[in-house]
Motif scaffolding. Structure first.
Motif, mmCIF file in Angstrom:
data_model
loop_
_atom_site.group_PDB
_atom_site.id
_atom_site.type_symbol
_atom_site.label_atom_id
_atom_site.label_comp_id
_atom_site.label_asym_id
_atom_site.label_seq_id
_atom_site.Cartn_x
_atom_site.Cartn_y
_atom_site.Cartn_z
ATOM 1 N N ARG A 201 0.825 -1.209 0.000
ATOM 2 C CA ARG A 201 0.000 0.000 0.000
ATOM 3 C C ARG A 201 0.863 1.264 0.000
ATOM 4 O O ARG A 201 0.510 2.275 -0.624
ATOM 5 C CB ARG A 201 -0.951 -0.009 1.202
ATOM 6 C CG ARG A 201 -2.069 -1.042 1.094
ATOM 7 C CD ARG A 201 -3.145 -0.821 2.134
ATOM 8 N NE ARG A 201 -2.680 -1.035 3.494
ATOM 9 C CZ ARG A 201 -2.705 -2.211 4.119
ATOM 10 N NH1 ARG A 201 -3.143 -3.290 3.498
ATOM 11 N NH2 ARG A 201 -2.288 -2.306 5.373
ATOM 12 N N THR A 202 2.001 1.206 0.670
ATOM 13 C CA THR A 202 2.912 2.348 0.664
ATOM 14 C C THR A 202 3.495 2.558 -0.725
ATOM 15 O O THR A 202 3.654 3.702 -1.173
ATOM 16 C CB THR A 202 4.041 2.134 1.689
ATOM 17 O OG1 THR A 202 3.473 1.986 2.995
ATOM 18 C CG2 THR A 202 4.993 3.318 1.697
ATOM 19 N N TYR A 203 3.815 1.471 -1.428
ATOM 20 C CA TYR A 203 4.308 1.599 -2.805
ATOM 21 C C TYR A 203 3.249 2.269 -3.688
ATOM 22 O O TYR A 203 3.572 3.125 -4.516
ATOM 23 C CB TYR A 203 4.661 0.225 -3.374
ATOM 24 C CG TYR A 203 6.020 -0.310 -2.975
ATOM 25 C CD1 TYR A 203 6.484 -0.221 -1.669
ATOM 26 C CD2 TYR A 203 6.849 -0.938 -3.902
ATOM 27 C CE1 TYR A 203 7.722 -0.717 -1.308
ATOM 28 C CE2 TYR A 203 8.097 -1.436 -3.548
ATOM 29 C CZ TYR A 203 8.522 -1.323 -2.243
ATOM 30 O OH TYR A 203 9.754 -1.815 -1.887
ATOM 31 N N LEU A 204 2.002 1.875 -3.502
ATOM 32 C CA LEU A 204 0.934 2.488 -4.288
ATOM 33 C C LEU A 204 0.816 3.971 -3.965
ATOM 34 O O LEU A 204 0.585 4.793 -4.868
ATOM 35 C CB LEU A 204 -0.395 1.775 -4.020
ATOM 36 C CG LEU A 204 -1.614 2.296 -4.782
ATOM 37 C CD1 LEU A 204 -1.424 2.145 -6.288
ATOM 38 C CD2 LEU A 204 -2.883 1.564 -4.331
ATOM 39 N N GLU A 205 0.988 4.319 -2.699
ATOM 40 C CA GLU A 205 0.947 5.736 -2.322
ATOM 41 C C GLU A 205 2.077 6.515 -2.992
ATOM 42 O O GLU A 205 1.889 7.669 -3.399
ATOM 43 C CB GLU A 205 1.054 5.866 -0.797
ATOM 44 C CG GLU A 205 -0.191 5.388 -0.057
ATOM 45 C CD GLU A 205 0.031 5.276 1.442
ATOM 46 O OE1 GLU A 205 1.143 5.628 1.899
ATOM 47 O OE2 GLU A 205 -0.898 4.841 2.150
ATOM 48 N N LEU A 206 3.250 5.896 -3.139
ATOM 49 C CA LEU A 206 4.348 6.545 -3.852
ATOM 50 C C LEU A 206 3.983 6.784 -5.309
ATOM 51 O O LEU A 206 4.272 7.835 -5.874
ATOM 52 C CB LEU A 206 5.617 5.693 -3.756
ATOM 53 C CG LEU A 206 6.366 5.723 -2.424
ATOM 54 C CD1 LEU A 206 7.429 4.638 -2.389
ATOM 55 C CD2 LEU A 206 6.995 7.087 -2.186
ATOM 56 N N VAL A 207 3.339 5.790 -5.912
ATOM 57 C CA VAL A 207 2.910 5.932 -7.306
ATOM 58 C C VAL A 207 1.920 7.088 -7.447
ATOM 59 O O VAL A 207 1.942 7.822 -8.443
ATOM 60 C CB VAL A 207 2.293 4.613 -7.808
ATOM 61 C CG1 VAL A 207 1.623 4.804 -9.167
ATOM 62 C CG2 VAL A 207 3.362 3.525 -7.885
ATOM 63 N N ARG A 208 1.093 7.274 -6.442
ATOM 64 C CA ARG A 208 0.048 8.294 -6.507
ATOM 65 C C ARG A 208 0.482 9.656 -5.961
ATOM 66 O O ARG A 208 -0.309 10.598 -5.966
ATOM 67 C CB ARG A 208 -1.177 7.807 -5.730
ATOM 68 C CG ARG A 208 -1.891 6.641 -6.404
ATOM 69 C CD ARG A 208 -3.036 6.137 -5.550
ATOM 70 N NE ARG A 208 -3.878 5.194 -6.288
ATOM 71 C CZ ARG A 208 -4.866 4.502 -5.741
ATOM 72 N NH1 ARG A 208 -5.127 4.642 -4.448
ATOM 73 N NH2 ARG A 208 -5.579 3.672 -6.476
ATOM 74 N N GLN A 209 1.694 9.763 -5.462
ATOM 75 C CA GLN A 209 2.148 11.028 -4.892
ATOM 76 C C GLN A 209 2.017 12.174 -5.888
ATOM 77 O O GLN A 209 2.330 12.026 -7.072
ATOM 78 C CB GLN A 209 3.615 10.932 -4.455
ATOM 79 C CG GLN A 209 3.819 10.465 -3.045
ATOM 80 C CD GLN A 209 5.269 10.610 -2.619
ATOM 81 O OE1 GLN A 209 6.181 10.612 -3.428
ATOM 82 N NE2 GLN A 209 5.496 10.725 -1.334
ATOM 83 N N ASP A 210 1.567 13.307 -5.393
ATOM 84 C CA ASP A 210 1.542 14.512 -6.203
ATOM 85 C C ASP A 210 2.984 14.884 -6.555
ATOM 86 O O ASP A 210 3.870 14.812 -5.705
ATOM 87 C CB ASP A 210 0.863 15.642 -5.427
ATOM 88 C CG ASP A 210 0.620 16.865 -6.293
ATOM 89 O OD1 ASP A 210 -0.485 16.985 -6.835
ATOM 90 O OD2 ASP A 210 1.555 17.680 -6.415
ATOM 91 N N ARG A 211 3.210 15.292 -7.788
ATOM 92 C CA ARG A 211 4.588 15.562 -8.198
ATOM 93 C C ARG A 211 5.190 16.775 -7.487
ATOM 94 O O ARG A 211 6.403 16.967 -7.517
ATOM 95 C CB ARG A 211 4.670 15.754 -9.717
ATOM 96 C CG ARG A 211 3.885 16.935 -10.263
ATOM 97 C CD ARG A 211 4.123 17.091 -11.743
ATOM 98 N NE ARG A 211 3.279 18.144 -12.309
ATOM 99 C CZ ARG A 211 3.455 18.659 -13.519
ATOM 100 N NH1 ARG A 211 4.434 18.231 -14.286
ATOM 101 N NH2 ARG A 211 2.646 19.597 -13.966
#
Length: 227
Positions: A201-211
């Protein structure tokens, strides 16, 4: 056409959790492992395409990435290798293999993934994540090859992030600072090991991070783990 997620070095622990989560999020999965027979059930559950390859095989990794249909927007590199023992007793061939898997393999996948992602449309073109370890921050006794490989992997991620963030590719190195709870493991106390589903889930949050707030490094450790 669905966005694609490539996971290199897939087993029944963290990689399986990543595969299930990204499949649930609608990604088309491409899973790479040296032994794909053990992944048949995972592939059936997630609809993943399986590829048998060594992570250090340049031609194989490039061919797999070239065969991906649709935009490749997530690439995750998990493999690493260890060669333990006193520095005076280490076998140079074993050390070379450790470096090849942990460091060179990271480069092979990251280079091919970045080349593919640069062709994607949009301001954010993709995310490349490396599964690191505390050995990339501090070297431990009788574990020099692992530290060498993880320090190199971390350096690769730092260099790539500075080069590719401005081009729309998010790079992050994740320090897994503790033991991962895998099937069959026993914990000394509740949540003393990292839950692979929580890591995913943390990896997915990294993918979704605002640039505007991209992380290039992140440390994950259980609440009982010392610094």
């Amino acid at each position: 056409m669905s966005e694609a997620c490539l996971i290199v070095g897939v087993g029944d622990g963290l990689s399986a959790s990543l595969a299930r989560l990204f499949a649930a999020e609608g990604y088309a999965l491409y899973l790479v492992a040296r032994d794909t027979d053990k992944l048949e059930n995972l592939a059936k559950d997630t609809g993943a395409s399986l590829f048998k390859a060594d992570a250090t095989d340049v031609d194989a990794i490039r061919s797999i990435i070239a065969a991906i249909e649709g935009p490749l927007t997530v690439a995750i590199y998990n493999p690493s290798a260890r060669s333990r023992g006193p520095i005076t007793d280490l076998d140079p061939d074993d050390v070379r293999r450790s470096l090849d898997v942990t460091a060179f393999g990271s480069f092979v996948t990251a280079q091919a993934a970045a080349q593919r992602m640069l062709d994607n449309d949009g301001a954010v073109k993709g995310t490349i994540l490396f599964t690191g370890a505390s050995a990339g921050v501090k070297g431990f006794p009788q574990s020099a090859p692992f530290a060498m490989g993880k320090f190199a992997q971390r350096g690769l991620a730092q260099s790539m992030s500075r080069e590719l963030h401005p081009k729309g590719i998010h790079i992050a190195w994740v320090n897994i600072d503790g033991a991962i709870r895998n099937p069959g493991t026993t914990e000394s106390r509740p949540d003393a090991m990292l839950n692979p589903d929580a890591i995913a889930r943390t990896y997915l949050e990294l993918v979704r991070q605002d640039r505007s707030t991209w992380s290039n490094e992140l440390a994950l450790r259980p609440w009982v783990e010392g610094f």
